[in-house]
Design a protein around this motif. Structure first.
Motif, PDB file in Angstrom:
ATOM      1  N   THR A 209      23.419  39.256   5.981  1.00 42.82           N
ATOM      2  CA  THR A 209      22.004  39.639   6.064  1.00 42.82           C
ATOM      3  C   THR A 209      21.927  41.031   6.671  1.00 42.82           C
ATOM      4  O   THR A 209      22.954  41.635   6.969  1.00 42.82           O
ATOM      5  CB  THR A 209      21.229  38.667   6.976  1.00 42.82           C
ATOM      6  OG1 THR A 209      21.826  38.762   8.281  1.00 42.82           O
ATOM      7  CG2 THR A 209      21.267  37.250   6.502  1.00 42.82           C
ATOM      8  N   ALA A 210      20.722  41.514   6.877  1.00 41.01           N
ATOM      9  CA  ALA A 210      20.557  42.856   7.453  1.00 41.01           C
ATOM     10  C   ALA A 210      21.213  42.947   8.833  1.00 41.01           C
ATOM     11  O   ALA A 210      21.616  44.013   9.262  1.00 41.01           O
ATOM     12  CB  ALA A 210      19.080  43.178   7.550  1.00 41.01           C
ATOM     13  N   GLU A 211      21.340  41.767   9.501  1.00 42.72           N
ATOM     14  CA  GLU A 211      21.864  41.788  10.869  1.00 42.72           C
ATOM     15  C   GLU A 211      23.392  41.901  10.911  1.00 42.72           C
ATOM     16  O   GLU A 211      23.954  42.359  11.881  1.00 42.72           O
ATOM     17  CB  GLU A 211      21.440  40.523  11.639  1.00 42.72           C
ATOM     18  CG  GLU A 211      20.120  40.664  12.362  1.00 42.72           C
ATOM     19  CD  GLU A 211      18.979  40.987  11.421  1.00 42.72           C
ATOM     20  OE1 GLU A 211      18.798  40.237  10.437  1.00 42.72           O
ATOM     21  OE2 GLU A 211      18.285  42.006  11.628  1.00 42.72           O
ATOM     22  N   ASN A 212      24.056  41.409   9.865  1.00 46.76           N
ATOM     23  CA  ASN A 212      25.523  41.508   9.901  1.00 46.76           C
ATOM     24  C   ASN A 212      26.062  42.175   8.641  1.00 46.76           C
ATOM     25  O   ASN A 212      26.935  41.667   7.964  1.00 46.76           O
ATOM     26  CB  ASN A 212      26.154  40.125  10.125  1.00 46.76           C
ATOM     27  CG  ASN A 212      25.757  39.153   9.041  1.00 46.76           C
ATOM     28  OD1 ASN A 212      25.004  39.514   8.146  1.00 46.76           O
ATOM     29  ND2 ASN A 212      26.262  37.946   9.082  1.00 46.76           N
ATOM     30  N   LEU A 213      25.512  43.357   8.374  1.00 49.65           N
ATOM     31  CA  LEU A 213      25.916  44.096   7.179  1.00 49.65           C
ATOM     32  C   LEU A 213      27.344  44.608   7.253  1.00 49.65           C
ATOM     33  O   LEU A 213      27.888  45.084   6.258  1.00 49.65           O
ATOM     34  CB  LEU A 213      24.987  45.304   6.996  1.00 49.65           C
ATOM     35  CG  LEU A 213      23.767  45.075   6.106  1.00 49.65           C
ATOM     36  CD1 LEU A 213      22.947  46.331   6.018  1.00 49.65           C
ATOM     37  CD2 LEU A 213      24.186  44.650   4.710  1.00 49.65           C
ATOM     38  N   SER A 214      27.952  44.495   8.455  1.00 44.25           N
ATOM     39  CA  SER A 214      29.315  45.013   8.579  1.00 44.25           C
ATOM     40  C   SER A 214      30.316  44.012   8.001  1.00 44.25           C
ATOM     41  O   SER A 214      31.476  44.339   7.811  1.00 44.25           O
ATOM     42  CB  SER A 214      29.628  45.289  10.041  1.00 44.25           C
ATOM     43  OG  SER A 214      29.385  44.111  10.773  1.00 44.25           O
ATOM     44  N   GLN A 215      29.852  42.788   7.701  1.00 48.93           N
ATOM     45  CA  GLN A 215      30.763  41.791   7.119  1.00 48.93           C
ATOM     46  C   GLN A 215      31.158  42.219   5.717  1.00 48.93           C
ATOM     47  O   GLN A 215      30.367  42.829   5.004  1.00 48.93           O
ATOM     48  CB  GLN A 215      30.035  40.445   7.020  1.00 48.93           C
ATOM     49  CG  GLN A 215      30.384  39.527   8.139  1.00 48.93           C
ATOM     50  CD  GLN A 215      30.138  38.077   7.747  1.00 48.93           C
ATOM     51  OE1 GLN A 215      30.263  37.695   6.591  1.00 48.93           O
ATOM     52  NE2 GLN A 215      29.774  37.281   8.724  1.00 48.93           N
ATOM     53  N   ARG A 216      32.376  41.864   5.322  1.00 51.77           N
ATOM     54  CA  ARG A 216      32.823  42.202   3.971  1.00 51.77           C
ATOM     55  C   ARG A 216      33.365  40.959   3.292  1.00 51.77           C
ATOM     56  O   ARG A 216      33.780  40.007   3.958  1.00 51.77           O
ATOM     57  CB  ARG A 216      33.929  43.266   4.015  1.00 51.77           C
ATOM     58  CG  ARG A 216      33.460  44.618   4.539  1.00 51.77           C
ATOM     59  CD  ARG A 216      32.548  45.320   3.520  1.00 51.77           C
ATOM     60  NE  ARG A 216      32.042  46.572   4.040  1.00 51.77           N
ATOM     61  CZ  ARG A 216      30.906  46.713   4.720  1.00 51.77           C
ATOM     62  NH1 ARG A 216      30.161  45.648   4.963  1.00 51.77           N
ATOM     63  NH2 ARG A 216      30.515  47.877   5.138  1.00 51.77           N
TER      64      ARG A 216
END
Ligand code: ADP
Length: 481
Positions: A209-216
Motif C-alpha cells: 500500500t502507500a504506507e509500505n511502498l518500499s516492499q518488492r
C-alpha cells in the motif's frame, strides 16, 4: 477464486478439449483402417469364389440340382468353401440354387444392389440373414450375350475379426475418457504449478500500500515471463515510491519555506505592537514584513510556474529570437543593475555567435536570469561570469561560466530538484528557495531543449542550456531592419 474465469480452468479445459479431439480423430482412424483391412481380406476370399462361380465354365455346375449343389461346391472349391454361404439367383431375382447352410433363408438383394448388378458391377456389402451371424456378402452378375442371366452371391461371417473390432471399440470407449480425465488432472496440476508464482505475486502485491511502498515482489526466475512481470512491477513500484517520497518531501519543504517568513512576520508584528512607538519603528517593521511577503509570493509564483511547466501547461508565446542579441541585452541590464547596486561581479558576454531559435522571450529571460543570478551569487565579489553562445549542428548552446564556489559531486545530481540547496543556511540568507534551477530545467524542456552542468568545487561551474536552432529567417526586402 472464480473457477470459470480462472486461467487455470481455461487452460485445463482447452487442454482437455484438444486432447479429446486428437484422441477421437486418432482412434477413429485406427478403427476405420483396421475395419477396412478386415473387409478387404474377406472380400478378396469371397471374390475368388464368386468370380469362379460366375465364370462361363461353371454354367453346368450352376445348373446342378439343389440336392447336390453343396457337393458340387465342395468338389470344386475344397475346404475353401467351408463356412461360406452361396446363393445363385435367376435374372428375375428368384433363387436358382443355394447352399444348405442358408437354411432356405435368402441373402437380401436390395433394389440398389440389383440395379448395380444389372449395370455389371460387383457389390460388396455387410448384411444380415435371419438367424445367421453378420456377414460380408459379395454379389456378382453373370451375363450371356450382354443379358443378365444369373446373379452369384457369396457370403462369409465375420467371426473373430468383428469381435476384435468390437473389443477395440470398448477399449477406446474406456481408455479415451479415462485418459482425458487423467491427463486433464495432470494439466490442472501443471497449470496450478505454473501459475503458483502469479498467485504469490498477487498476494504480495495486495499487501503493498502507500504506507509500505518500499516492499518488492520476489523474483524467482528473472528470465521467465512471470519473473519479467515481477521485475516490471518492481520498477513501477520504485518509480511510485520515488514520486511519493518527492511529494512528501515537497510538502515538508514548502511548509518549511513558508514557515520561516511567516514566523518573522508574526514575531516582528508582535514586537511592533508591544514596543514600537515612533512612526519610523512601524515603518521599519512594515518594510521588513513587506520583504518577507515578497519572498513568499516569489516562492508561490515560482511554484506555480514550475507546476505549469512540469504538467506541460505552460503557455509559450513562441517567436523567432536571435539569441546573441537577446543575451547581450540581458547582460547589459544585469551589468547596469550591478553597477547600480555597486556590486563588483560583472557578467560579460565573451563569445557571441548568431543563432536563431523559436522561443518565448519572457520565459527564456527567466531561464537565463536564474542562471546568471546564481552564477553571480555563488561567485566571490569582483569575479567575472562569462556567457558563451555556440551554434552548431542545428543546436544553439548557451553556457554560463563562473569561477565561484562550485558544486560538490554528491549534490550535483540533485540541484535541479525542487527546494534543493547545497548549503541551506547560506542560501536562505541570499533569498534562494531552491526553486530556480527546477524552473530553468522545466522551461528549457518546454522549449525542446536540455540543461546540464559541469562543476568543480573551488574552481567554478558551467551551466549549459542546449536549445534546438532554426535557420535564420530570410530578410524581407520591403521592411527596413
Ligand atoms: P537557489 O534559489 O537556492 O539558488 P537554485 O535552484 O537556483 O536555488 O539552485 C539550487 C542550488 O544549486 C543552490 O542552492 C546552490 O547551492 C547550487 N547552485 C546553483 N547554481 C550554482 C552556481 N553557479 N555555483 C554554485 N552552486 C550553485
Amino acid at each position: 477464486m472464480q473457477l470459470r474465469r480462472s486461467i487455470r480452468f481455461s487452460l485445463t479445459l482447452w487442454y482437455a478439449l484438444t486432447l479429446a479431439v486428437i484422441m477421437l480423430v486418432f482412434s477413429s482412424f485406427v478403427y476405420l483402417t483396421i475395419r477396412a483391412g478386415i473387409y478387404k481380406q474377406i472380400d478378396r476370399e469371397l471374390n475368388k469364389i464368386a468370380e469362379a462361380l460366375a465364370s462361363p465354365t461353371m454354367e453346368p455346375f450352376r445348373r446342378a440340382a439343389p440336392s447336390v449343389f453343396d457337393q458340387v461346391l465342395e468338389d470344386f472349391f475344397g475346404t475353401k468353401i467351408n463356412g461360406k454361404y452361396v446363393q445363385l439367383l435367376e435374372a428375375d431375382g428368384t433363387v436358382a440354387a443355394a447352399s444348405k447352410n442358408l437354411n432356405n433363408q435368402r441373402f437380401l438383394l436390395s433394389r440398389s444392389t440389383y440395379r448395380k448388378a444389372v449395370a455389371g458391377e460387383s457389390i460388396h456389402e455387410t448384411g444380415q440373414v435371419n438367424g445367421l451371424p453378420d456377414m460380408r456378402i459379395v454379389t456378382i452378375p453373370v451375363f450371356n450375350d450382354q443379358k443378365l442371366v444369373r446373379v452369384v452371391q457369396v457370403g462369409a461371417p465375420f467371426g473373430d475379426e468383428l469381435e476384435t473390432l468390437d473389443k477395440l471399440l470398448v477399449i477406446f470407449g474406456i481408455s479415451i475418457p479415462l485418459g482425458i480425465l487423467l491427463l486433464s488432472g495432470g494439466g490442472w496440476f501443471l497449470a496450478g504449478q505454473a501459475l503458483r508464482p502469479v498467485d504469490l505475486l498477487t498476494r504480495t502485491a495486495q499487501r503493498i500500500t502507500a504506507e509500505n511502498l518500499s516492499q518488492r515482489l520476489e523474483v524467482l526466475n528473472p528470465d521467465d515471463e512471470i519473473g519479467r512481470l515481477a521485475e516490471t512491477f518492481n520498477s513501477t513500484l520504485a518509480r511510485l515510491e520515488a514520486s511519493f517520497i518527492r511529494t512528501r518531501r515537497f510538502f515538508v519543504d514548502i511548509s518549511h519555506e513558508l514557515r520561516t517568513p511567516l514566523t518573522i512576520i508574526r514575531g516582528e508584528t508582535e514586537v511592533g505592537l508591544k514596543w514600537a512607538k515612533e512612526p519610523d519603528d512601524f515603518k521599519e517593521i512594515l518594510q521588513s514584513n513587506l520583504d518577507e511577503v515578497k519572498r513568499m509570493s516569489d516562492i508561490v509564483e515560482s511554484l506555480l510556474d514550475l507546476s505549469r511547466a512540469e504538467e506541460g501547461g505552460v503557455h509559450l508565446e513562441m517567436q523567432e529570437i536571435e539569441l546573441g542579441e537577446f543575451l547581450q541585452a540581458l547582460i547589459h541590464d544585469l551589468n547596469q543593475q550591478q553597477k547600480h547596486l555597486e556590486q563588483e561581479s560583472r557578467v560579460l558576454l565573451e563569445s557571441v555567435a548568431s543563432a536563431w531559435i523559436m522561443g518565448d522571450m519572457r520565459r527564456l529571460r527567466q531561464v537565463f536570469l536564474n542562471l546568471l543570478n546564481n552564477a553571480v551569487s555563488y561567485s566571490p565579489e569582483g569575479s567575472t561570469v562569462r556567457v558563451e553562445l555556440v551554434a552548431e549542428a542545428g543546436r544553439a548552446r548557451v553556457s554560463v561560466v563562473d569561477r565561484g564556489t562550485g558544486i560538490p559531486a554528491e549534490d550535483i545530481d540533485h540541484i535541479f530538484e525542487r527546494f534543493y540547496r547545497v548549503d541551506q543556511s547560506r542560501n536562505r540568507r541570499d533569498g534562494g528557495a531552491g526553486l530556480g534551477l527546477s524552473l530553468v530545467k522545466s522551461l528549457t524542456e518546454a522549449h525542446g531543449g536540455k540543461v546540464y552542468v559541469e562543476s568543480n568545487v573551488g574552481l567554478g561551474s558551467t551551466f549549459t542550456v542546449d536549445l534546438p536552432a532554426i535557420p535564420a529567417p530570410a530578410e524581407c526586402p520591403f521592411i527596413a531592419s
